[in-house]
Design an enzyme around this catalytic site. Structure first.
Site, mmCIF file in Angstrom:
data_model
loop_
_atom_site.group_PDB
_atom_site.id
_atom_site.type_symbol
_atom_site.label_atom_id
_atom_site.label_comp_id
_atom_site.label_asym_id
_atom_site.label_seq_id
_atom_site.Cartn_x
_atom_site.Cartn_y
_atom_site.Cartn_z
ATOM 1 N NE ARG A 46 -2.926 0.362 3.316
ATOM 2 C CZ ARG A 46 -2.221 0.492 4.462
ATOM 3 N NH1 ARG A 46 -1.478 1.569 4.644
ATOM 4 N NH2 ARG A 46 -2.262 -0.422 5.382
ATOM 5 C CE1 TYR A 98 -16.786 10.604 -16.591
ATOM 6 C CE2 TYR A 98 -16.468 10.560 -14.216
ATOM 7 C CZ TYR A 98 -16.775 9.909 -15.394
ATOM 8 O OH TYR A 98 -17.068 8.584 -15.371
ATOM 9 C CG ASP A 170 -10.074 15.520 -15.306
ATOM 10 O OD1 ASP A 170 -9.391 14.954 -16.175
ATOM 11 O OD2 ASP A 170 -11.083 14.995 -14.788
ATOM 12 C CE LYS A 195 -12.900 7.398 -18.788
ATOM 13 N NZ LYS A 195 -13.279 8.665 -18.190
#
Ligand SMILES: *Cc1c(COP(=O)(O)O)cnc(C)c1O
Length: 377
Positions: A46, A98, A170, A195
């Site tokens: 982690r 978004y 973004d 994407k």
């Protein structure tokens, strides 16, 4: 190093131990310590994993920042970045961000006291007039979805600095191959790597790059504390995708230009939204801050019925949400991604029932054009 080379040679090239030219998938959770507290840079996955670390170094180089971070999705990346703020802080965002970003701000982050105001950020004065005493950041998406509105990154970052705010961008739609927001003064750039960076519709991931060591320390603390990390398999898949980002984006854009030319001449098509068109409102700004216009286009066929008809006839454009993959994807925002926005508000924003959005893929352009031609006639 030029962009296409950097996509392949950036970050950590290959594996020192074996000479493998591709970073191995370290499918491991914990690491043997040589003595108590003595480890070789990794103690628990982690906190850090060699495969994820290689991806984080790569995206850091490709965006030109100080530290990179990989998360389990774009939304995990956005939420983790927002954990830099406190209850009572306020953020100004682009109004047509978004849908998932809108949802997390209005249904989740609001519950823990992070306030948001949404404005048309393509007009700088709208951002400035939304700034309050407790505003801590400006969150910009450019160009936006589905109308491809463009915000001037340099001007927005300058204005944010003047007010002591962080600028968060973004950069999913344009990708670091075409546009590097940190070079215009942004503090944090983030991606839905699901994407274009992944590019093959086979991985969900999020990436963040920060331009400041302290922000990097803070975000690593959050990443390790809250744990929304990307796994080693997906980190590897993403590195594999990023190696070909350059040639993919060039080809995506070539195909898009040909489709825009075709649509412009077609009598059924009313409005075309593509920042590469000189008539697009954001054309000059995008030209200044990006070396490409991307491969997302929206256009209007007049009515919801006509849009349904066109979609039913298409063969090579897959009806699906998402974008940025080798497959051409098509959607009707009013009925899909933006269905939750009330009809009147949608029309105000310009999201008509006949609006079709395409993420242009990498199929042979002649097949794509023939397909559109038969579907529109
Ligand atoms: C898809 C998307 C997101 C969310 O990313 P996920 O990987 O789906 O969580 C955020 N921003 C933009 C612009 C997107 O297209």
């Amino acid at each position: 190093m030029r962009k296409k080379t950097q996509l392949i040679h950036g970050g950590i090239f290959g594996d020192e131990t074996t000479g493998a030219v591709s970073t191995p998938i370290y499918q491991v959770s914990t690491y043997k310590q040589d003595s108590v507290g003595q480890h070789r840079g990794f103690e628990y996955s982690r906190t850090g994993n060699p495969t994820r670390h290689a991806l984080e170094e790569l995206i850091k180089d490709v965006e030109g920042g100080k530290r990179g971070f990989a998360f389990g999705s774009g939304m995990a990346a956005i939420t983790s970045v927002m954990m830099l703020f406190n209850s009572g802080d306020h953020v100004v965002l682009t109004d047509d961000v978004y849908g998932g970003t809108y949802r997390v701000f209005t249904n989740v982050l609001n519950r823990i006291g992070i306030e948001a105001t949404f404005v048309d950020s393509s007009q700088l004065e709208n951002i400035e007039s939304a700034i309050q005493d407790n505003t801590k950041a400006v969150f910009i998406e450019t160009p936006t979805n589905p109308l491809l509105k463009v915000t001037d990154l340099q001007e927005a970052a300058n204005m944010a600095k003047k007010h002591n705010l962080l600028t968060i961008v973004d950069n999913t739609f344009t990708t670091p191959y075409f546009q590097n927001p940190l070079s215009f003064g942004a503090d944090i750039v983030l991606h839905s790597a699901t994407k274009y960076l992944g590019g093959h519709s086979d991985v969900v991931a999020g990436l963040v790059v920060v331009n400041d060591e302290q922000l990097g320390e803070d975000l690593h603390f959050i990443q390790n504390s809250t744990g929304a990390i990307l796994g080693p398999q997906d980190s590897w898949l993403l590195m594999r995708g990023i190696k070909t980002l350059g040639i993919r984006m060039e080809e995506h854009e070539q195909n898009t230009k040909a489709i825009v030319d075709f649509l412009e001449k077609h009598p059924v098509v009313e409005n075309i939204y593509y920042p590469g068109l000189p008539s697009h409102l954001g054309h000059e700004t995008m030209k200044k801050q990006s070396s490409g216009f991307g491969a997302m286009i929206s256009f209007d066929v007049g009515s919801g019925e006509k849009a349904d008809e066109v979609l039913a006839k298409l063969r090579y454009f897959t009806l699906a949400e998402s974008l940025g993959a080798v497959e051409s994807l098509i959607s009707v925002p009013a009925k899909m991604t933006h269905a939750s926005i009330p009809h009147d508000r949608r029309l105000e924003l310009g999201i008509t029932d006949g609006l079709i959005r395409i993420s242009v893929g990498l199929e042979d352009i002649d097949d794509l054009l023939e397909d559109l031609d038969q579907a529109l006639s």
